[in-house]
Design an enzyme around this catalytic site. Structure first.
Site, short mmCIF file in Angstrom:
data_model
loop_
_atom_site.label_atom_id
_atom_site.label_comp_id
_atom_site.label_asym_id
_atom_site.label_seq_id
_atom_site.Cartn_x
_atom_site.Cartn_y
_atom_site.Cartn_z
N LYS A 253 0.86 -1.18 0.00
CA LYS A 253 0.00 0.00 0.00
C LYS A 253 0.90 1.23 0.00
O LYS A 253 1.95 1.24 0.66
CB LYS A 253 -0.88 -0.04 1.26
N SER B 202 -9.66 2.14 3.08
CA SER B 202 -8.83 2.86 2.15
C SER B 202 -7.93 1.98 1.28
O SER B 202 -7.43 2.44 0.25
CB SER B 202 -7.92 3.83 2.93
N SER C 165 -9.56 -0.44 7.16
CA SER C 165 -9.05 -0.31 5.78
C SER C 165 -8.39 -1.55 5.20
O SER C 165 -8.06 -1.57 4.02
CB SER C 165 -8.08 0.85 5.69
N1 GLN Z 1 -12.64 4.05 6.44
C1 GLN Z 1 -12.12 4.47 7.69
C2 GLN Z 1 -11.80 5.94 7.65
O1 GLN Z 1 -12.12 6.55 6.70
C3 GLN Z 1 -10.92 3.66 8.05
C4 GLN Z 1 -9.67 4.13 7.43
C5 GLN Z 1 -8.51 3.24 7.71
O2 GLN Z 1 -8.62 2.18 8.32
N2 GLN Z 1 -7.36 3.68 7.30
O3 GLN Z 1 -11.28 6.49 8.55
#
Ligand code: GLN
Length: 500
Positions: free
Chosen positions: A80, A155, A179
């Protein structure tokens, strides 16, 4: 698609060891598929053909010379784009870091390089890991290989799409609020967030440091176990790193696969993480897997965690508070782009403002503003302070129910993959995707998503949560769920796509 790309990382490792394939052949097959499919999926932001093939050739040479190698040596992997690796740009899918090349390797990257896994490139994500759909990437969204009109989750949508479309067998993600797991659920891949501190965060660009955790993205539970064994373990460069030995996850999953059961298993179904708000297909798939676990000998108990109701609210106070602090370093002086104001004096403050205005996207700005607000003197106790108290209550809920059961289960995400654009105008609707994944981050406990069904051509994920340091039990249950559910990742329609 080349037949070998269908294989799991563990299977590929065995083929490499047996001399049935070379790492150069395998890595070339991955790179060719990435090159062919990436224009369609936008899963990768950067591809390092030369570097990956150099590692592959080196591993082939060492293997031929009879050297003892790491079991996963020669198996390609993707990162990532919020993990730093020397020789490749790191953007966090943000304009503000465009062109930045880190001068060092993250600890996970160092371990991957030492073990000899070719790194094929960096995957797309929501900007600075903020989002649930990859639509917040400054470089365009990643498409879901199961249905290109739909989001791959976020994400870490890039890593999940890359693995589910058979571009690469292994990838790393980061999980702050879900994410790794939510993209896993909507792309039919396995994703695990280890116990907080079990994998070093050194070299992971911080989003919310008390919640962030690196973990594996794979197509099988055994692959996730093998990759975690490689990246896990103490790191003196991360002050929150645990000193525990890495549990023997691979051996444990192999034993469960063999036995077809987990002896004496007590499974808690969290009342607050089912029912209302969960799509009927998702709920039905969850109920069916729970019934299968019961048939496989598990004791199923319904448990209640009343504080989970406030988890999302607490997360959206604590996370932005930490974001506003962590992202203060992107100031146009130290990393990435620098934008000078078009008129007026060029002071440090005005360069900073112009750089941040041009470099950050809307979602990142929203969270920085929210974070500075909840930390401001007049509101600190009302918002940030209260959220921290809720965090403690959530941890107590976990402590209490884990006296009764070994693991907790829930659907990973409330719905299957949704269509592009359907939640972009409504941040609250987007945030609700993480309703089931966030409690684990707030408590630092391990959690994992395993695909358990396909409904109308779209995959569904099953979440398993264990007590802190209970990763081994989590993996055992994950293996059982995988064996009960069959090969879901193998149904991804992208495998029929032509490569040229
Ligand atoms: N979707 C969640 C957020 O927007 C989690 C993001 C993540 O785990 N990096 O914060």
């Amino acid at each position: 698609m080349k037949e070998m790309l269908r294989k799991s990382a563990v299977e590929l490792a065995a083929m490499l060891a047996a001399g049935e394939v070379t790492s150069v052949e395998l890595t070339t097959a991955c790179l060719d598929r990435i090159e062919a499919l990436n224009p369609r999926l936008n899963a990768f932001l950067y591809v390092d053909r030369e570097g990956a093939l150099a590692t592959a050739a080196e591993i082939d040479r060492r293997r031929a010379a009879g050297e003892e190698l790491h079991p996963l040596a020669g198996v390609p992997i993707a990162l990532k784009d919020n993990m730093v690796a020397r020789g490749m740009p790191t953007t966090c899918a943000s304009k503000i870091l465009e062109g930045w090349e880190p001068p060092y390797d993250a600890t996970v990257v160092e371990r991957i390089k030492a073990a000899g896994l070719p790194i094929v490139g960096k995957t797309n994500m929501d900007e600075f890991a903020m989002g649930s759909s990859t639509e917040h990437s400054a470089y365009g969204p990643t498409l879901n290989p199961w249905d290109t009109g739909r989001i791959p989750g976020g994400s870490g949508g890039g890593s999940a799409a890359a693995v589910s479309a058979f571009m690469v067998p292994l990838a790393l993600g980061s999980d702050t609020g879900g994410s790794i797991r939510q993209p896993g659920a909507v792309t039919g891949t396995v994703g695990a967030k280890p116990t907080y501190g079990a994998v070093s965060r050194y070299g992971l660009v911080a989003m919310a440091s008390s919640l962030d955790q690196i973990g594996p993205v794979t197509r099988t539970v055994a692959d996730a176990a093998a990759l975690t064994e490689l990246i896990g373990g103490h790191d003196p460069l991360d002050s929150t790193s645990l000193t525990d030995e890495v549990p023997a996850l691979s051996a444990a999953t192999a034993a469960v696969h063999e036995a077809g059961t987990v002896k004496g298993l007590r499974v808690g179904v969290v009342r607050e993480l089912t029912g209302e708000g969960y799509q009927p297909e998702v709920q039905a798939a969850f109920d069916a897997t729970v019934a299968q676990l019961r048939e496989a000998g598990a004791e199923i108990v319904e448990v209640s965690c009343p504080s989970f109701e406030y988890a999302l609210s607490a997360y959206y106070l604590i996370m932005p508070a930490e974001v506003s602090s962590n992202l203060a370093r992107f100031d146009g002086m130290r990393y990435g782009i620098r934008v000078e104001p078009t008129e007026g004096p060029v002071t440090a403050e005005r360069v900073m403002a112009a750089t941040r205005e041009a470099g950050f996207g809307d979602e990142v700005k929203r969270r920085i503003i929210l974070g500075t607000h909840v930390l401001s003197a007049g509101y600190y106790d009302a918002y940030y302070g209260s959220a921290q108290k809720v965090r403690t209550l959530i941890q107590r809920d976990f402590d209490r129910v884990f006296e009764q059961v070994d693991v907790l289960v829930s659907p990973t995400a409330p719905t299957v993959a949704f269509e592009f654009g359907s939640k972009m105008d409504d941040p609250m609707a987007m945030y609700l995707n993480d309703i089931a994944t966030i409690p684990a981050n707030l408590a630092g406990v391990p959690a994992m998503s395993v695909p358990n069904a396909v409904a109308d051509g779209l995959p569904i994920g099953f979440q398993i949560i264990a007590p802190a340091r209970g990763d081994l039990k989590m993996y055992e249950v994950a293996q059982l769920v995988e064996d009960l559910s069959g090969d879901i990742a193998g149904q991804c329609p992208a495998q029929t796509w032509e490569e040229n």
